[in-house]
Each structure stands twice: as structure tokens, then as C-alpha cells.
Design a protein around this motif. Structure first.
Motif: not given
Length: 148
Positions: A21-32, A34-47
Motif C-alpha cells: 500500500t505504501g508504495l502505490r503512489a511513490h514515484v521512484p527516482p528517475g521515473m516520471p 507512480s504505479v497509481w498514476q499508471l493504473a489510473q491512466h490505463i483506467r481513464l484511457t480504456q474507459r
């Protein structure tokens, strides 16, 4: 089957499986993202693509604000699960459209400008696969990916 298969890579559910849970919204160094943002982006675009396929009153959304979540932090555990459930539900709806023998995969969508159902489903497959790969990359950067 191609909407959810794991023949060449993990699917959406496997990419999210077991992420703390604590890593879902964490943006690691060098990455643009988080997993949360990517999952939501997939959801929003697919919808959006599903709505385009079935709604004659469809209105195009604004890029990028309507396709990426804001803020990056999920508001609640329930939102995480709702996102995953919505991706599955909308993916299943797209699969039903493909299996519907009254629909032509190659006929232009009446309210579009030449797009076909086949094109839109392939777009979802391609788009999702790209961002699922990014989810795996983010998880690797977080040290939270075990080869499946």
C-alpha cells in the motif's frame, strides 16, 4: 483473449499484485510516474475508448488533464480497488463488443471519423501493454517486483 492475456508479458492484475500500500503512489527516482498514476491512466484511457465505441453522443476529452490522475496519491484503499475493478469491468465490456456478432469489427464507428471497433480494441491492447510495462519498471525501481 488478447485484452487480458499473459502470453508475452504480465497482465494488468499481475502487474499490480502484491504491491505494498505504501508504495502505490511513490514515484521512484528517475521515473516520471507512480504505479497509481499508471493504473489510473490505463483506467481513464480504456474507459474513454469504450465510451467512444458505444456512445453516439461521445465528446472528446482534454489531453492530458482528463487522462492522468491528480493528485498522485490515492485518496483511499477503496479507490485502489475501484480502479482495478473498473479496468477489469471495462475490459470485459470491450471483449463483449468484440464477441457481439451483430457488430462488425471492420465497419467504421458511425460517430467517428473512420475508426473501427477492431482499431479501438487494438489501441486498448497496445496502450495497456505499454503502460503495464511501465508499472513493472516502476516496481523494479522500488525493489518490489518478483519475476512472475
Amino acid at each position: 483473449r488478447v485484452l487480458a492475456w499473459e502470453d508475452a508479458h504480465v497482465n494488468f492484475e499481475s502487474a499490480l499484485d502484491g504491491l505494498p500500500t505504501g508504495l502505490r503512489a511513490h514515484v521512484p527516482p528517475g521515473m516520471p510516474y507512480s504505479v497509481w498514476q499508471l493504473a489510473q491512466h490505463i483506467r481513464l484511457t480504456q474507459r474513454d475508448i469504450l465510451e467512444f465505441c458505444v456512445d453516439p453522443e461521445y465528446r472528446e476529452r482534454q489531453w492530458p488533464e482528463d487522462y492522468w490522475p491528480d493528485p498522485a496519491t490515492p485518496p483511499a484503499e477503496s479507490e485502489w480497488h475501484a480502479c482495478a475493478a473498473a479496468v477489469r469491468s471495462d475490459r470485459d465490456a470491450l471483449a463483449r463488443l468484440v464477441r457481439d456478432t451483430t457488430r462488425s469489427l471492420l465497419a467504421p464507428i458511425p460517430h467517428g471519423d473512420g475508426q473501427t471497433l477492431l482499431r479501438e480494441v487494438l489501441l486498448v491492447v497496445d496502450h495497456s501493454a505499454y503502460h503495464i510495462g511501465q508499472i513493472v519498471a516502476v516496481r523494479r525501481a522500488l525493489g518490489e517486483w518478483k519475476k512472475k
